[in-house]
Each structure stands twice: as C-alpha cells, then as structure tokens.
Design a protein around this motif. Structure first.
Motif, PDB file in Angstrom:
ATOM      1  N   ALA A  89       0.702  -1.365  -0.024  1.00 49.93           N
ATOM      2  CA  ALA A  89      -0.009   0.294   0.005  1.00 49.93           C
ATOM      3  C   ALA A  89       0.678   1.575   0.148  1.00 49.93           C
ATOM      4  O   ALA A  89       0.430   2.784  -0.778  1.00 49.93           O
ATOM      5  CB  ALA A  89      -0.864   0.290   0.852  1.00 49.93           C
ATOM      6  N   ALA A  90       2.009   1.242   0.293  1.00 46.86           N
ATOM      7  CA  ALA A  90       3.111   2.751   0.657  1.00 46.86           C
ATOM      8  C   ALA A  90       3.762   2.307  -1.309  1.00 46.86           C
ATOM      9  O   ALA A  90       4.998   2.845  -0.789  1.00 46.86           O
ATOM     10  CB  ALA A  90       4.297   2.105   1.771  1.00 46.86           C
ATOM     11  N   GLY A  91       3.082   1.634  -2.029  1.00 49.05           N
ATOM     12  CA  GLY A  91       4.115   1.928  -2.977  1.00 49.05           C
ATOM     13  C   GLY A  91       5.180   0.576  -3.145  1.00 49.05           C
ATOM     14  O   GLY A  91       6.095   1.250  -3.826  1.00 49.05           O
ATOM     15  N   CYS A  92       5.470  -0.150  -1.950  1.00 50.88           N
ATOM     16  CA  CYS A  92       6.534  -0.636  -2.709  1.00 50.88           C
ATOM     17  C   CYS A  92       6.440  -1.674  -3.629  1.00 50.88           C
ATOM     18  O   CYS A  92       5.550  -2.307  -3.894  1.00 50.88           O
ATOM     19  CB  CYS A  92       7.044  -1.509  -1.026  1.00 50.88           C
ATOM     20  N   GLU A  93       7.239  -2.419  -4.952  1.00 46.51           N
ATOM     21  CA  GLU A  93       7.336  -3.122  -5.969  1.00 46.51           C
ATOM     22  C   GLU A  93       8.147  -3.803  -5.413  1.00 46.51           C
ATOM     23  O   GLU A  93       8.339  -5.162  -6.586  1.00 46.51           O
ATOM     24  CB  GLU A  93       7.895  -2.033  -7.038  1.00 46.51           C
ATOM     25  N   ARG A  94       8.990  -3.506  -4.603  1.00 41.58           N
ATOM     26  CA  ARG A  94       9.776  -5.382  -4.125  1.00 41.58           C
ATOM     27  C   ARG A  94       9.489  -5.344  -2.730  1.00 41.58           C
ATOM     28  O   ARG A  94       9.978  -4.873  -2.264  1.00 41.58           O
ATOM     29  CB  ARG A  94      11.302  -4.683  -4.930  1.00 41.58           C
ATOM     30  N   ILE A  95       9.661  -7.157  -2.381  1.00 40.99           N
ATOM     31  CA  ILE A  95      10.114  -7.228  -1.294  1.00 40.99           C
ATOM     32  C   ILE A  95      11.208  -7.617  -0.846  1.00 40.99           C
ATOM     33  O   ILE A  95      11.647  -8.724  -1.616  1.00 40.99           O
ATOM     34  CB  ILE A  95       8.689  -7.760  -0.759  1.00 40.99           C
ATOM     35  N   ILE A  96      12.354  -7.691   0.419  1.00 42.25           N
ATOM     36  CA  ILE A  96      13.163  -7.863   0.363  1.00 42.25           C
ATOM     37  C   ILE A  96      13.020  -9.102   1.898  1.00 42.25           C
ATOM     38  O   ILE A  96      13.118  -8.229   3.071  1.00 42.25           O
ATOM     39  CB  ILE A  96      14.409  -7.423   0.222  1.00 42.25           C
ATOM     40  N   ALA A  97      12.899 -10.195   1.865  1.00 45.03           N
ATOM     41  CA  ALA A  97      12.756 -10.670   2.918  1.00 45.03           C
ATOM     42  C   ALA A  97      14.718 -11.272   3.929  1.00 45.03           C
ATOM     43  O   ALA A  97      14.628 -12.235   3.013  1.00 45.03           O
ATOM     44  CB  ALA A  97      11.794 -12.041   3.585  1.00 45.03           C
ATOM     45  N   ILE A  98      14.178 -11.240   5.441  1.00 50.65           N
ATOM     46  CA  ILE A  98      15.760 -11.493   6.205  1.00 50.65           C
ATOM     47  C   ILE A  98      14.771 -13.029   6.350  1.00 50.65           C
ATOM     48  O   ILE A  98      14.190 -13.053   7.712  1.00 50.65           O
ATOM     49  CB  ILE A  98      16.662 -10.467   6.898  1.00 50.65           C
TER      50      ILE A  98
END
Length: 388
Positions: free
Chosen positions: A37-46
C-alpha cells in the motif's frame, strides 16, 4: 524503485514455534500488505524456510518482486543508490492509514514520544524519542552495513545509520497506539486479542444497514479467522449463494414458491457474509472490489423478483406488476434521501422471509403490494417533510 525490508527471523511466534497469526495471516504478511500500500514494488525478506516461502507466494500473487537473503550482508548490492528502502521492524502490526502519506514522502523515519512508545514495546532512540517501527531510507545507506557484522539485527542497524545520516523524522500520533492500529506484537503475544482488535476496526455491524447485513456481521466475527485462512473463501461463499438463488428460482418454477423464497433468504444472508468478508480480504489499505459489491446484490434482486412473480397467480403481466413496482420503489431514491425505515424494510432477506410466510397461506400478492406501497408512501412522506 521502492523496496521493503521485512525480517522473518525476528517476527513473533506462538508457543509452538510457528509464526503468530493475526486474523489468519502472519505479522509478516500484514507488513507485506502495508508495504504494498505504501508503493513498494519489491519485497526483501531476511529469514529462512518455510516462512520465507509463504511470504514469497503472497508477494508474487500481489505482483511484487521478491528476494530472500540470509543476513545483513546479503542486502549488499541488492539496492541501488537511487532506490528507496522501507524498513519495517519485526513484530510491527501496521494498521494505520494516516502513516501512509507520511511514508509516501521520500526518506523519513517515523518516531513516537519515548514515554508512550517504549512502554508499548517500540525501540528507544534516546530519552525523548522512540522508533515507531517504520522508516524509508535512501538506498545508498544500505552499503554502510558492510562496516558491521553480518549477524546484526538489520532493521535496528539501518535505523541507526539513517539517524546518523540525518534522515528527516516525522511523528506518528499517539492515538495510533491507543486505538491499537499501530502496535508491536511480542513473542508469545496474545494473537486472539490482537486479531480481534484488528477485526473490530473493519467489522462495524450496524442495524441501519439492514437485518441481513447486521446478522451477517455478527456471524462473521467468530468465523472471520477461519475464512481468512482459506484463499477461496470469498469465491466459495459467492458460488454457494449463487447456487441457492438458482435453486430458489427452480423451486418456484416447479410450484414451490414458499421454498424458493426461503432459499432467497439464505442466499441473501450468504451474500451479505461474502460482502462483509471483502474488506478483510482486500486489506485496510485498498478499497473493496466494487464489481462484486454491485453484482452480488443484483443476483439477490433478480431471484427475489423471479420468485415473487412465480408466487402470484394470473397472467404474466399481472404477476410481474407488483414485484416490479416494489423493486422500482426501492431503487428510485428521492433526492432528499431514503428514510432509514425504508432501508430496514427494504432488506431483501426480510422481504423474502415475509413473502415466503405469505405464500404459504396464499397471500403472496397482497404482501408484495403492501410492501411496495409502504416504500412509496414512506418516500413520499420524506419528500413532504423536507419541502413541507
């Protein structure tokens, strides 16, 4: 490009060691909804399997790119200097719309007063400030992690780097903590209480919406977690309601009008249940699917009219007139607005139930006519009261 960093390893877990669920989804998945919803197009998970896999599927289903890394040094080279990285603290359950416009600005650290923030479980910055658990930092700052050990807590490290680099700050209202829309869920936290509060902010049962919507809202509260754990819950409810409505028309066609109208009651209730589920499935940060909100009630109206026509004796024109007048009076709203009582008596499940009882005794036609005249009369009285 804007990316979001979600730490899987630091997320709260239940007593059995599994990811703690809030209304059917893990805290990391709730963070994913907020990041999108905040406009993030890429998700990086640790983190590690299997939690990363669950988050990957959720992110890719939403159309976002996904990358999993094992530690802080795994982030090096993944973010360009021109990109932005949204950092979300482990355990944060972000459910406050007011934070989105603030985070939409380039580079910002959300803060809270230390007095209320630290007491609520947020990380202290200094004597006066606490980190609110979300920040947007320039991509170039990520390379500063190379100066630190690989096994550090990444989100806290990026917070310190951002503060040293004088990234602008913005204060989050204390009200977000008070009303539970911005909380830190701790290890072994009370998932049921947090989940119920999450549902309460979305499910607002109101008797003025109509009897069927009110009853569906009451039924949805205990059932929502079960529905939310199943991806096809809305489709199943909508499909089941459609079968009920088709069965209603078939029963009326073969001469069982009371049974058909009872099935309309059931179909209307199931559709209200499905419509009540939509805001939960779409999340707090996206509007519900308008197409479904329009099509499903139309199916109820079509079935109600068809069963009402088949419950009346006489020629087809004679049969069609009373249901058509009733439906037209419900749809043709006066400019002055429709009285609340019309919303109440115009509830399709209520009308179908009354017509079913009347049909048992052979009075379906008078009941439909009385309902139509009542709606017309109440609307006329409303117009007269406004202009009188």
């Amino acid at each position: 490009m804007r990316a979001a960093l979600i730490s899987i390893t630091g997320q709260p877990r239940d007593r059995g060691g599994a990811a703690l669920l809030v209304a059917g989804k893990s805290v990391a998945e709730r963070q994913l909804e907020f990041a999108l919803a905040a406009g993030c197009e890429r998700i990086i998970a640790i983190g590690s399997l299997p939690d990363v896999i669950t988050l990957r599927h959720a992110a890719e289903d939403a159309g976002a790119q996904f990358l999993a890394v094992g530690n802080s040094h795994g982030l090096l080279g993944t973010i360009r200097a021109a990109d932005e990285l949204m950092v979300i603290a482990p355990g944060l359950l972000p459910d406050e719309r007011a934070a989105l416009p603030v985070l939409a600005k380039s580079n910002v650290v959300l803060v809270l007063p230390a007095s209320s923030g630290v007491a609520a479980g947020f990380e202290r910055i200094d004597l006066e400030r606490a980190w609110a658990g979300a920040a947007v930092v320039p991509g170039g700052l990520v390379e500063r992690l190379a100066e630190l050990p690989a096994d550090i807590e990444v989100t806290s490290a990026l917070l310190r780097v951002a503060l040293q680099s004088r990234v602008p700050e913005a204060r989050l209202s204390d009200q977000a903590i008070t009303d539970g829309s911005w909380v830190i869920v701790g290890e072994g936290g009370d998932a049921e209480t947090v989940g119920q509060a999450w549902l309460d902010r979305r499910l607002k049962s109101n008797a003025s919406q109509g009897l069927s919507a009110f009853l569906a809202g009451k039924a949805l509260r205990p059932l929502a977690p079960w529905f939310l754990e199943r991806k096809q819950s809305f489709a199943s409810l909508a499909g089941g309601a459609t079968v009920l409505l088709l069965g209603a028309v078939a029963a009326s066609w073969f001469g069982y009008a009371p049974l058909g109208l009872v099935l309309v009651v059931l179909g209307a209730l199931v559709i209200q249940l499905a419509l009540g589920l939509l805001p939960l499935l779409d999340g707090r940060f996206r509007p519900p699917q308008r197409r479904a909100s329009l099509i499903l009630p139309t199916l109820v109206d079509a079935a109600l009219v068809a069963c009402s026509v088949l419950a009346i004796e006489g020629t087809w024109l004679h049969r069609l007139f009373p249901p058509a007048v009733l439906l037209a009076s419900l749809y043709l709203r006066p400019p002055e607005g429709m009285p609340r009582i019309v919303h109440a008596i115009g509830d399709r499940a209520l009308l179908a139930g009354v017509f079913a009882i009347a049909a048992v005794f052979g009075y379906a036609e008078p009941a439909i006519m009385v309902a139509g005249l009542a709606v017309i009369g109440l609307n006329a009285a409303r117009i007269g009261a406004v202009h009188g």
